[in-house]
Design an enzyme around this catalytic site. Sequence first.
Site, short mmCIF file in Angstrom:
data_model
loop_
_atom_site.label_atom_id
_atom_site.label_comp_id
_atom_site.label_asym_id
_atom_site.label_seq_id
_atom_site.Cartn_x
_atom_site.Cartn_y
_atom_site.Cartn_z
N GLU A 1 -6.57 11.37 -12.99
CA GLU A 1 -5.46 12.03 -12.29
C GLU A 1 -4.10 11.47 -12.69
O GLU A 1 -3.98 10.34 -13.12
CB GLU A 1 -5.65 11.87 -10.77
CG GLU A 1 -6.85 12.65 -10.29
CD GLU A 1 -7.11 12.51 -8.79
OE1 GLU A 1 -7.62 13.47 -8.21
OE2 GLU A 1 -6.81 11.46 -8.20
N CYS B 1 3.39 8.92 -12.32
CA CYS B 1 2.42 7.85 -12.07
C CYS B 1 1.22 8.11 -13.00
O CYS B 1 0.51 9.09 -12.85
CB CYS B 1 2.03 7.90 -10.60
SG CYS B 1 0.89 6.62 -10.11
N CYS C 1 -11.97 2.36 -11.99
CA CYS C 1 -11.44 1.00 -12.15
C CYS C 1 -12.61 0.04 -12.03
O CYS C 1 -13.47 0.23 -11.16
CB CYS C 1 -10.40 0.71 -11.07
SG CYS C 1 -9.58 -0.89 -11.30
N CYS D 1 -10.62 -3.43 -5.24
CA CYS D 1 -9.78 -3.79 -4.11
C CYS D 1 -10.26 -2.96 -2.92
O CYS D 1 -10.46 -1.74 -3.04
CB CYS D 1 -8.32 -3.53 -4.43
SG CYS D 1 -7.83 -4.40 -5.94
N CYS E 1 -8.67 0.42 -1.79
CA CYS E 1 -8.30 1.40 -2.82
C CYS E 1 -9.45 2.34 -3.12
O CYS E 1 -10.55 1.89 -3.45
CB CYS E 1 -7.89 0.65 -4.09
SG CYS E 1 -7.58 1.74 -5.49
N GLY F 1 -6.94 2.87 -12.37
CA GLY F 1 -7.30 1.84 -13.34
C GLY F 1 -6.38 0.64 -13.37
O GLY F 1 -5.29 0.65 -12.80
N GLU F 2 -6.87 -0.40 -14.04
CA GLU F 2 -6.10 -1.64 -14.19
C GLU F 2 -5.57 -1.67 -15.63
O GLU F 2 -6.32 -1.90 -16.58
CB GLU F 2 -7.03 -2.84 -13.91
CG GLU F 2 -6.48 -4.19 -14.29
CD GLU F 2 -5.05 -4.46 -13.80
OE1 GLU F 2 -4.81 -4.42 -12.59
OE2 GLU F 2 -4.17 -4.70 -14.64
N SER G 1 1.95 -1.92 -13.31
CA SER G 1 1.45 -2.62 -12.12
C SER G 1 0.09 -3.23 -12.41
O SER G 1 -0.81 -2.55 -12.91
CB SER G 1 1.34 -1.62 -10.96
OG SER G 1 0.74 -2.23 -9.84
N LEU H 1 0.23 -7.97 -4.94
CA LEU H 1 -0.06 -9.25 -4.29
C LEU H 1 -0.89 -9.02 -3.03
O LEU H 1 -1.99 -9.54 -2.89
CB LEU H 1 1.27 -9.96 -3.97
CG LEU H 1 1.11 -11.40 -3.50
CD1 LEU H 1 0.46 -12.28 -4.55
CD2 LEU H 1 2.48 -11.97 -3.09
N ASN I 1 -2.60 3.87 2.83
CA ASN I 1 -3.00 5.28 2.83
C ASN I 1 -4.50 5.37 3.03
O ASN I 1 -5.26 4.91 2.17
CB ASN I 1 -2.62 5.95 1.50
CG ASN I 1 -1.12 6.12 1.40
OD1 ASN I 1 -0.49 6.68 2.28
ND2 ASN I 1 -0.55 5.60 0.32
N CYS J 1 -0.57 6.51 -3.11
CA CYS J 1 -1.14 5.27 -3.70
C CYS J 1 -2.55 5.05 -3.20
O CYS J 1 -2.79 5.07 -2.00
CB CYS J 1 -0.39 4.03 -3.22
SG CYS J 1 1.27 3.93 -3.68
N1 SAH Z 1 -4.59 -1.31 -10.79
C1 SAH Z 1 -3.19 -1.53 -10.70
C2 SAH Z 1 -2.39 -0.26 -10.67
C3 SAH Z 1 -2.94 0.90 -9.88
S1 SAH Z 1 -2.89 0.80 -8.14
C4 SAH Z 1 -2.89 -2.38 -9.49
O1 SAH Z 1 -3.77 -2.59 -8.68
O2 SAH Z 1 -1.78 -2.85 -9.38
C5 SAH Z 1 -1.18 1.09 -7.71
C6 SAH Z 1 -0.79 0.45 -6.35
O3 SAH Z 1 -1.35 1.16 -5.25
C7 SAH Z 1 -1.29 -0.98 -6.23
O4 SAH Z 1 -0.31 -1.83 -5.68
C8 SAH Z 1 -2.42 -0.80 -5.26
O5 SAH Z 1 -2.77 -1.99 -4.67
C9 SAH Z 1 -1.87 0.24 -4.31
N2 SAH Z 1 -2.90 0.85 -3.48
C10 SAH Z 1 -4.21 1.02 -3.76
N3 SAH Z 1 -4.85 1.62 -2.74
C11 SAH Z 1 -3.93 1.85 -1.77
C12 SAH Z 1 -3.98 2.47 -0.49
N4 SAH Z 1 -5.10 3.01 -0.01
N5 SAH Z 1 -2.85 2.54 0.24
C13 SAH Z 1 -1.69 2.04 -0.28
N6 SAH Z 1 -1.58 1.46 -1.48
C14 SAH Z 1 -2.69 1.35 -2.23
FE1 SF4 Z 2 -7.52 -2.56 -7.34
FE2 SF4 Z 2 -5.64 -1.24 -8.74
FE3 SF4 Z 2 -8.25 -1.03 -9.41
FE4 SF4 Z 2 -7.38 0.09 -7.15
S1 SF4 Z 2 -6.78 0.65 -9.24
S2 SF4 Z 2 -9.25 -1.15 -7.43
S3 SF4 Z 2 -5.80 -1.37 -6.50
S4 SF4 Z 2 -7.00 -2.91 -9.49
#
Ligand code: SAH
Ligand code: SF4
Length: 425
Positions: free
Chosen positions: A122, A135, A142, A146, A149, A222-223, A254, A277, A355, A398
């Site tokens: 996406e 974005c 991924c 987390c 996410c 993705g990371e 990010s 963080l 979210n 996000c």
């Molecule tokens: N993988 C990378 C980039 C993609 S995620 C990373 O983790 O930084 C982009 C941002 O969205 C990150 O800061 C992530 O932690 C945040 N994010 C992921 N799930 C979320 C959620 N359910 N609500 C709000 N922010 C979220």
């Molecule tokens: Fe974590 Fe970013 Fe991967 Fe979601 S996309 S699992 S926030 S590293």
Amino acid sequence: MPDTNLMQIPGHIDPVTVARDITPRADGRVDLIGLPRARIAELFGQAGLDTKAAKLRAKQVYHWLYHRGVTDFESMTDIAKPMRPWLAERFVIGRPEIVEAQVSTDGTRKWLLRTADGHDFEMVFIPDADRGTLCVSSQVGCTLNCRFCHTGTMRLVRNLTAGEIVGQVMLARDGLGEWPKGRMDFAFEDTDDAEPEAADQDGGGYSADGRLLTNIVMMGMGEPLYNFDNVRDALKLVMDGDGLALSKRRITLSTSGVVPMMARCGEEIGVNLAVSLHAVTKDVRDEIVPINRKFGIEDLLQACADYPGASNARRITFEYVMLKDKNDSDADARELVRLIKHYNLPAKVNLIPFNPWPGAPYECSTPDRIRRFSDIVFEAGISAPVRTPRGRDIDAACGQLKTAAERKSRAELERLYAEKEAALD
Ligand code: SAH
Ligand code: SF4
């Protein structure tokens, strides 16, 4: 069908230097999107052009592909007419396939895209009064997990190629009608029967003024630092003045904290850095951002302090998702301030209201709590705006990005997380 290269086993940490090459399409043609000029020249040489011709054609084709956004060789008006079918027989100008395009009530757009070998991912466009942010995804799914996410609940993961990454930006420019028109801005020695009208118009130059798409964030699925080479190669095409010509100051990558790759990100890509963080204690970050078990908060913040190019003019953004009763206390806010000061970081903090998605194990902090947290950080002299959720109605906010959104049971999720965590060790 080409090799789909699905990673069942997550945890691809250190980039392996393998010769990165192209996979021809089923009909044998090679997709040029994602390739740098020198590689295009090499391919033209292998296809039979002499070195000088290959170099010149590569320069012309590169400009048409990335600066002008044309999608067929016939439109390359300064290339000799007989040459165009010669190119079309051997090469293609690919774009990810659009499976679905949605528009939110707030103007946010989301595209569901598909790779040539059938994997969905996406991309989201967020228009604001003074800017428009795309974005971009770096992987299908991924390998990390987390806990807050939705993308982290996808089991199958494949790195996107450089072409699929830059292809997202190109698709957005197609969709927004934002390719520059007008004259080519370099002279050609060899134009044979090229059509002169291409050189007659004005306005081939680029500027961000009046554009809809002004900024890029590598914050989709993705990371990005686990797909370093492809992300770097794609962003180089985006930043090249004769490519998509977007300034590195308008691009932010990010990362969840892939510490060993952060210095290279600064040196080899040079874009702005955002760090997810989300927590200030080992216990909480280990739980919600499990990569923390491998690369802890101290190492992460030290890598931020050492990030090439960071300064007061180019601050590092710390993303902090607000989770009710998990990471949102006054003490957390004060510890965040202490850490930023301790490492002397040129920082700003982005507070992201959580979210929700179906089955998510957390709730969003209350608006009062978020305001209080923000105030504490602000009062310490650090900017800490609260990000407005965009595109929630189309699951574009996000962390909501997830294709094929089947709902997993808690037990299935726990099993998946255990597998992904085992692969981190
Ligand atoms: N993988 C990378 C980039 C993609 S995620 C990373 O983790 O930084 C982009 C941002 O969205 C990150 O800061 C992530 O932690 C945040 N994010 C992921 N799930 C979320 C959620 N359910 N609500 C709000 N922010 C979220
Ligand atoms: Fe974590 Fe970013 Fe991967 Fe979601 S996309 S699992 S926030 S590293």
